[in-house]
Design a protein around this motif. Structure first.
Motif, PDB file in Angstrom:
ATOM      1  N   ALA A 157       0.876  -1.419   0.151  1.00  0.00           N
ATOM      2  CA  ALA A 157       0.181   0.050   0.115  1.00  0.00           C
ATOM      3  C   ALA A 157       0.798   1.268  -0.001  1.00  0.00           C
ATOM      4  O   ALA A 157       0.654   2.154   0.794  1.00  0.00           O
ATOM      5  N   LEU A 158       1.992   1.354  -0.761  1.00  0.00           N
ATOM      6  CA  LEU A 158       2.747   2.400  -0.878  1.00  0.00           C
ATOM      7  C   LEU A 158       1.695   3.696  -1.179  1.00  0.00           C
ATOM      8  O   LEU A 158       1.151   3.834  -2.040  1.00  0.00           O
ATOM      9  N   GLY A 169      -2.547   4.983   5.062  1.00  0.00           N
ATOM     10  CA  GLY A 169      -3.170   6.244   5.496  1.00  0.00           C
ATOM     11  C   GLY A 169      -2.412   7.495   5.243  1.00  0.00           C
ATOM     12  O   GLY A 169      -2.763   8.602   5.690  1.00  0.00           O
ATOM     13  N   LEU A 170      -1.062   7.413   4.867  1.00  0.00           N
ATOM     14  CA  LEU A 170      -0.151   8.389   4.720  1.00  0.00           C
ATOM     15  C   LEU A 170       0.165   8.786   3.200  1.00  0.00           C
ATOM     16  O   LEU A 170       0.980   8.211   2.589  1.00  0.00           O
ATOM     17  N   THR A 171      -0.648   9.791   2.801  1.00  0.00           N
ATOM     18  CA  THR A 171      -0.533  10.294   1.360  1.00  0.00           C
ATOM     19  C   THR A 171       0.611  11.418   1.652  1.00  0.00           C
ATOM     20  O   THR A 171       0.975  11.959   2.567  1.00  0.00           O
ATOM     21  N   GLY A 172       1.559  11.176   0.573  1.00  0.00           N
ATOM     22  CA  GLY A 172       2.787  11.912   0.671  1.00  0.00           C
ATOM     23  C   GLY A 172       3.805  11.273   1.199  1.00  0.00           C
ATOM     24  O   GLY A 172       5.123  11.916   1.299  1.00  0.00           O
ATOM     25  N   GLU A 173       3.757  10.268   1.165  1.00  0.00           N
ATOM     26  CA  GLU A 173       4.877   8.962   1.472  1.00  0.00           C
ATOM     27  C   GLU A 173       6.139   8.973   0.561  1.00  0.00           C
ATOM     28  O   GLU A 173       7.179   9.054   1.273  1.00  0.00           O
ATOM     29  N   ILE A 174       5.923   9.454  -0.628  1.00  0.00           N
ATOM     30  CA  ILE A 174       6.922   9.326  -1.433  1.00  0.00           C
ATOM     31  C   ILE A 174       8.140  10.560  -1.234  1.00  0.00           C
ATOM     32  O   ILE A 174       9.402  10.289  -0.923  1.00  0.00           O
ATOM     33  N   CYS A 206       9.451   8.696  -9.931  1.00  0.00           N
ATOM     34  CA  CYS A 206       8.002   9.202  -9.537  1.00  0.00           C
ATOM     35  C   CYS A 206       8.518  10.627  -8.827  1.00  0.00           C
ATOM     36  O   CYS A 206       9.158  10.643  -7.982  1.00  0.00           O
ATOM     37  N   THR A 207       7.251  11.353  -8.737  1.00  0.00           N
ATOM     38  CA  THR A 207       7.166  12.583  -8.081  1.00  0.00           C
ATOM     39  C   THR A 207       5.971  12.693  -7.360  1.00  0.00           C
ATOM     40  O   THR A 207       4.906  12.750  -7.755  1.00  0.00           O
ATOM     41  N   ASN A 208       6.298  13.087  -5.964  1.00  0.00           N
ATOM     42  CA  ASN A 208       5.103  13.166  -5.178  1.00  0.00           C
ATOM     43  C   ASN A 208       4.088  14.381  -5.672  1.00  0.00           C
ATOM     44  O   ASN A 208       4.458  15.423  -6.100  1.00  0.00           O
ATOM     45  N   ASN A 209       2.617  13.733  -5.661  1.00  0.00           N
ATOM     46  CA  ASN A 209       1.702  14.518  -5.927  1.00  0.00           C
ATOM     47  C   ASN A 209       1.573  15.771  -5.605  1.00  0.00           C
ATOM     48  O   ASN A 209       1.365  15.807  -4.120  1.00  0.00           O
TER      49      ASN A 209
END
Length: 356
Positions: A157-158, A169-174, A206-209
């Motif tokens: 669930a990255l 649950g952690l958006t911005g994980e990248i 990949c780049t964080n949204n």
């Protein structure tokens, strides 16, 4: 024909990848092979005693398997990367795996299962865990003055990529992984999960949204020779394809090594056709859950020995140099190519010594 679950995510990219490769056939000169083990000795509710027994089996048998396997083009024995879960940390369990690392046939990286995570708690977990691995066990390594690590997200669930938001649950994980020292992510592929990204059979950036949307790795820029850094986090993915001929319906190929789907010579051939490339270098990242008995028995009692023999034979048949690699070594090769440098095969180095 009934399609596999969530084929709408990856099937069209897979077909485009097949068409692209048929129009531009590749002739790699070198192949780099790494095994990323989602290594969970306390998995399936195991006791501490069972976990210690599992690790002892690996400590006893894996170095002997590596010694007996074909050496690569640089004379190195096969390598094995244990992605050990933060939530299963116990000093005595990590000590057993560190013994394997000191023998020069393995490495340890970071694995994490979490749910309903918050930014602050995630930072604390990763920071404290990396400090323990480095300071207490001589694992991981230093680069540019800080500890760096490879990463696998538990339950696939990255970056909060499950549609229901569970198991992360952690958006911005990248972006957080980038800032905390993650040199590359090794989670994908996750087929048939809905967490699978739309980029397959590539090493890519990949780049964080920017708008706080999850699943930032759903799009990216392919890594190229001399292309440099093109995003926040490098994604090193494994092979994705369809296997025909074993049964009436095609079977998914994701590079998994499991008791119910062990390596075969035909799978090895397909991996070489599917694996990502950067220029003239091919990157074959396989994965397993090798701690539990259902996989441990098959891997240690012939499966891994056969695997490395078939890989070496297939490379020779294709006229390709074979190189066994840890996750870190695979990243180093990719980084060299992206910087426009020639990759130099390096022998395994005991991380404890390297960190002194």
């Amino acid at each position: 024909m009934k399609l596999p679950r969530h084929a709408e995510i990856w099937l069209a990219p897979y077909l485009r990848d097949r068409l692209r490769r048929s129009m531009r056939p590749r002739k790699p000169k070198r192949a780099w092979v790494a095994i990323a083990d989602h290594y969970e000795p306390l998995g399936t509710g195991a006791s501490k005693e069972t976990a210690l027994c599992r690790i002892s089996r690996w400590r006893d048998k894996w170095p002997r398997i590596a010694d007996d396997a074909p050496r690569d083009a640089a004379g190195q024995r096969p390598q094995y990367s244990f992605f050990y879960p933060q939530e299963e940390y116990r000093s005595d369990l990590l000590d057993g795996i560190a013994e394997i690392v000191r023998l020069g046939v393995g490495d340890v990286e970071v694995h994490l299962h979490h749910d309903n995570e918050q930014r602050g708690s995630f930072i604390r977990k990763i920071t404290d865990y990396c400090r323990r691995l480095s300071c207490d066990h001589g694992l991981l390594r230093q680069q540019d003055g800080r500890t760096v690590f490879g990463f696998i997200h538990g339950n696939w669930a990255l970056d909060n990529s499950r549609p229901d938001g569970k198991w992360c649950g952690l958006t911005g994980e990248i972006a957080l992984l980038r800032d905390l020292g993650c040199y590359a992510d090794f989670t994908m592929p996750s087929i048939p999960s809905a967490t699978q990204g739309r980029v397959i059979n590539q090493i890519y950036w990949c780049t964080n949204n920017s708008n706080n949307r999850p699943k930032s790795f759903d799009r990216g820029i392919e890594a190229t020779v001399g292309g440099g850094r093109r995003g926040d986090l490098l994604m090193i993915t494994g092979p994705v394809g369809l296997r025909f001929g074993e049964r009436l319906m095609p079977r998914l190929e994701t590079g998994e090594l499991a008791g119910y789907d062990m390596p075969t010579s035909s799978r090895v051939r397909q991996w070489f056709d599917l694996a990502p490339t950067i220029g003239e270098d091919l990157f074959l990242k396989l994965f397993t859950h090798g701690a539990t008995e259902k996989n441990l028995e098959s891997l240690l009692n012939g499966g891994l020995g056969d695997l490395f023999l078939w890989l070496a034979e297939e490379a020779e048949r294709r006229g390709i140099e074979i190189h066994w690699a840890t996750a870190w070594q695979m990243y180093q090769v990719a980084a060299a190519l992206m910087d426009g440098r020639q990759p130099v095969p390096s022998p395994a180095v005991c991380v404890t010594e390297a960190n002194r």
